[in-house]
Design a protein around this motif. Structure first.
Motif, PDB file in Angstrom:
ATOM      1  N   LEU A  91      11.713  15.099  -2.104  1.00 42.15           N
ATOM      2  CA  LEU A  91      11.474  15.905  -3.108  1.00 42.15           C
ATOM      3  C   LEU A  91      10.365  15.976  -3.586  1.00 42.15           C
ATOM      4  O   LEU A  91       9.462  16.895  -3.915  1.00 42.15           O
ATOM      5  N   ILE A  92       9.752  14.703  -3.898  1.00 44.45           N
ATOM      6  CA  ILE A  92       8.577  14.453  -4.449  1.00 44.45           C
ATOM      7  C   ILE A  92       7.337  14.888  -3.561  1.00 44.45           C
ATOM      8  O   ILE A  92       6.356  15.606  -3.885  1.00 44.45           O
ATOM      9  N   LEU A  93       7.497  14.372  -2.267  1.00 49.93           N
ATOM     10  CA  LEU A  93       6.329  14.942  -1.129  1.00 49.93           C
ATOM     11  C   LEU A  93       6.423  16.315  -1.089  1.00 49.93           C
ATOM     12  O   LEU A  93       5.337  16.811  -0.803  1.00 49.93           O
ATOM     13  N   GLY A  94       7.515  16.871  -1.337  1.00 49.42           N
ATOM     14  CA  GLY A  94       7.486  18.300  -0.923  1.00 49.42           C
ATOM     15  C   GLY A  94       6.707  19.190  -2.045  1.00 49.42           C
ATOM     16  O   GLY A  94       6.381  20.197  -1.895  1.00 49.42           O
ATOM     17  N   THR A  95       6.681  18.571  -3.297  1.00 48.16           N
ATOM     18  CA  THR A  95       5.791  19.114  -4.323  1.00 48.16           C
ATOM     19  C   THR A  95       4.393  19.055  -4.211  1.00 48.16           C
ATOM     20  O   THR A  95       3.626  19.745  -4.777  1.00 48.16           O
ATOM     21  N   LEU A  96       3.924  18.332  -3.044  1.00 48.09           N
ATOM     22  CA  LEU A  96       2.457  18.071  -2.753  1.00 48.09           C
ATOM     23  C   LEU A  96       2.080  18.614  -1.586  1.00 48.09           C
ATOM     24  O   LEU A  96       1.350  19.422  -1.235  1.00 48.09           O
ATOM     25  N   LEU A  97       3.013  18.439  -0.436  1.00 46.95           N
ATOM     26  CA  LEU A  97       2.648  18.917   0.808  1.00 46.95           C
ATOM     27  C   LEU A  97       3.159  20.268   0.959  1.00 46.95           C
ATOM     28  O   LEU A  97       4.564  20.515   1.539  1.00 46.95           O
ATOM     29  N   ALA A 135       0.902  -1.000  -0.065  1.00 44.62           N
ATOM     30  CA  ALA A 135       0.025   0.016  -0.119  1.00 44.62           C
ATOM     31  C   ALA A 135       0.976   1.321   0.012  1.00 44.62           C
ATOM     32  O   ALA A 135       0.452   2.054  -0.647  1.00 44.62           O
ATOM     33  N   THR A 136       1.730   1.357   0.772  1.00 43.33           N
ATOM     34  CA  THR A 136       2.926   2.473   0.842  1.00 43.33           C
ATOM     35  C   THR A 136       3.504   2.809  -0.654  1.00 43.33           C
ATOM     36  O   THR A 136       3.577   3.672  -1.160  1.00 43.33           O
ATOM     37  N   ASN A 137       3.809   1.621  -1.356  1.00 44.49           N
ATOM     38  CA  ASN A 137       4.689   1.947  -2.457  1.00 44.49           C
ATOM     39  C   ASN A 137       3.483   2.224  -3.548  1.00 44.49           C
ATOM     40  O   ASN A 137       3.595   2.984  -4.361  1.00 44.49           O
ATOM     41  N   ILE A 138       2.220   1.953  -3.515  1.00 42.79           N
ATOM     42  CA  ILE A 138       1.288   2.134  -4.714  1.00 42.79           C
ATOM     43  C   ILE A 138       0.938   3.678  -4.234  1.00 42.79           C
ATOM     44  O   ILE A 138       0.548   4.427  -4.992  1.00 42.79           O
ATOM     45  N   LEU A 139       0.660   4.031  -2.767  1.00 42.51           N
ATOM     46  CA  LEU A 139       0.337   5.367  -2.544  1.00 42.51           C
ATOM     47  C   LEU A 139       1.587   6.457  -2.944  1.00 42.51           C
ATOM     48  O   LEU A 139       1.285   7.508  -3.586  1.00 42.51           O
ATOM     49  N   LEU A 140       2.662   5.976  -3.128  1.00 40.16           N
ATOM     50  CA  LEU A 140       3.764   6.789  -3.265  1.00 40.16           C
ATOM     51  C   LEU A 140       4.126   6.909  -4.847  1.00 40.16           C
ATOM     52  O   LEU A 140       4.278   7.984  -5.165  1.00 40.16           O
ATOM     53  N   ALA A 141       3.649   5.868  -5.434  1.00 34.81           N
ATOM     54  CA  ALA A 141       3.654   5.778  -7.203  1.00 34.81           C
ATOM     55  C   ALA A 141       2.353   6.929  -7.541  1.00 34.81           C
ATOM     56  O   ALA A 141       2.797   7.680  -8.487  1.00 34.81           O
ATOM     57  N   LEU A 142       1.229   6.654  -6.906  1.00 38.13           N
ATOM     58  CA  LEU A 142       0.195   7.664  -7.124  1.00 38.13           C
ATOM     59  C   LEU A 142       0.807   8.992  -6.977  1.00 38.13           C
ATOM     60  O   LEU A 142       0.448  10.108  -7.794  1.00 38.13           O
ATOM     61  N   SER A 143       1.545   9.320  -5.654  1.00 37.77           N
ATOM     62  CA  SER A 143       1.781  10.770  -5.625  1.00 37.77           C
ATOM     63  C   SER A 143       2.701  11.227  -6.561  1.00 37.77           C
ATOM     64  O   SER A 143       2.428  12.180  -6.859  1.00 37.77           O
ATOM     65  N   LEU A 144       3.667  10.538  -7.092  1.00 39.15           N
ATOM     66  CA  LEU A 144       4.447  10.817  -8.080  1.00 39.15           C
ATOM     67  C   LEU A 144       3.748  11.265  -9.431  1.00 39.15           C
ATOM     68  O   LEU A 144       4.111  12.144 -10.018  1.00 39.15           O
TER      69      LEU A 144
END
Length: 424
Positions: free
Chosen positions: A106-112, A37-46
């Motif tokens: 870097l990825i999460l910083g573009t969203l949060l 679930a963590t991997n899927i959510l991170l991929a969707l976040s990207l």
């Protein structure tokens, strides 16, 4: 005048951005519960981070965040180390290795993109760990059934999704969050609830999970909170005396509490003795063998190390003649610094330590309660890494790096005249 198709595209990109933010928050909820679930959510976040609105502005702002810069700097060291191993004739390990987790801030910083969204990420993580805590206590009381693995491995009793060290460190992070919130809470009910959560966490860690790594990590954490509560600037002699008395009480309690005395004092001595006399692969015996075999590897390549991913094959070769080869075979030396020293050498280790110091200095600049939350997380990571290999484990690695991705922007003394609209 904007055409209708353009408005639809803009609305779709705005919706993707909002969705990506929630995916990022949910990844912090899932990281303590489920790896897929963590991997899927991170991929969707990207995907959402790339396709959402204001793409260029968000990515530039995220790349300017000091913590993101530090993570990318260490990622660069890992890439160079992988190239070094490849140049020495070893297989390239740059694909499928844990180093790509360093890109998550870097990825999460573009969203949060602001403190409110990062706070939601922290709350999501705390909610998931609190859920695991309640289930673990329920297992101890017989309300919830034990996992099947607990029948074969008694140490896994009262664990929910992970093993006891992973849950124990997660519980300590939850306790740090609770105490940090209690220090700034304005309402008495909020303060009492936070203190009750911290106390329940401490009881679970000490009496239920009984993880030695957690016990060791708890010591500097309690010292830190004792300093925060009683040793602040301007504290009088009463506060200093109270701090000293609290530390003495903690030491006495550690000796008096049976689980701590058995797991941290008696069993360690017994395991070391059995290893020294018979080379028995006890928990401490395996660690001593790992560390003893790692030191010559460091001496063979002290400056730049052997390269990324080279500790395991070198260690395997060193112990291949041992009578109990399989029992001593591990994927990492159960010590973060020794792993870095072996693979990236003295140069890499110095860079790593400099980045930790820079992170600690940055955390010191944060406002409460984030300063205390992240000081606790950093203490937990560094202390636990002295007796375990955290970065080699999916849950440990992702918990630390995703929590770092939620760190707010530290206030500065003077704001620039042309401030960016999106907070990095």
């Amino acid at each position: 005048m904007t055409s209708t198709p353009t408005r639809w595209v803009d609305a779709a990109r705005d919706a993707l951005l909002v969705s990506g933010r929630w995916f990022a928050v949910l990844s912090l909820f899932a990281v303590s519960l489920n790896k897929p679930a963590t991997n899927i959510l991170l991929a969707l976040s990207l995907v959402c981070a790339l396709l959402g609105s204001q793409t260029r502005e968000r990515w530039i702002a995220s790349a300017r965040h000091p913590v993101v810069i530090g993570a990318l700097a260490w990622w660069g060291v890992m890439v160079l180390s992988g190239v070094h191993a490849w140049a020495a004739g070893h297989a390239s390990l740059l694909t499928g290795t844990p180093i790509w987790a360093l890109c998550y801030p870097l990825i999460l910083g573009t969203l949060l993109t602001d403190t409110a969204w990062r706070r939601r990420g922290l709350v999501a993580f705390a909610a998931a760990v609190a859920l695991v805590l309640l289930i673990s206590c329920g297992q101890f009381l017989g309300i919830f059934p034990q996992r099947e693995v607990a029948l074969a491995l008694p140490a896994m009793r009262n664990t929910v999704f992970k093993e006891y060290t992973q849950q124990g460190l997660g519980f300590l992070m939850l306790a740090s969050m609770a105490v940090a919130v209690a220090l700034v809470a304005q309402r008495p009910k909020q303060r009492m609830l936070a203190c009750a959560l911290a106390l329940l966490t401490l009881v679970n860690v000490v009496f239920i999970l009984k993880s030695r790594t957690t016990y060791i990590t708890l010591v500097p954490l309690i010292v830190y909170w004792a300093w925060r509560l009683f040793g602040r600037r301007g504290a009088g002699w009463r506060a200093v005396a109270a701090t000293g008395a609290l530390l003495v009480a903690i030491a006495a309690l550690s000796w008096a509490v049976q689980p701590v005395r058995e797991r941290l004092l008696q069993s360690v001595t017994q395991e070391v003795t059995r290893y020294a006399a018979q080379r028995e692969p006890t928990s401490m015996g395996i660690r001593l063998e790992l560390w003893r075999r790692t030191l010559p590897l460091i001496q063979d390549a002290p400056v730049f190390g052997h390269g990324l991913g080279q500790w395991q094959p070198l260690y395997r070769k060193a112990i291949e003649n041992l009578p109990q080869f399989d029992a001593f075979l591990m994927g990492h030396p159960h010590q973060e610094m020794l792993l870095i020293w072996t693979e990236q050498g003295t140069v890499g280790l110095l860079v790593y330590l400099a980045l930790l110091v820079a992170l600690a200095r940055y955390i010191r600049r944060l406002d409460a309660p984030y300063r205390d939350i992240y000081a606790g997380i950093l203490l937990i990571y560094v202390t636990a890494g002295l007796a375990n290999g955290l970065w080699a484990d999916f849950t440990h690695r992702h918990v630390f790096i995703l929590l770092l991705a939620c760190i707010p922007l530290a206030p500065t003394m003077k704001q620039p005249a042309r401030a960016a609209r999106i907070e990095p």
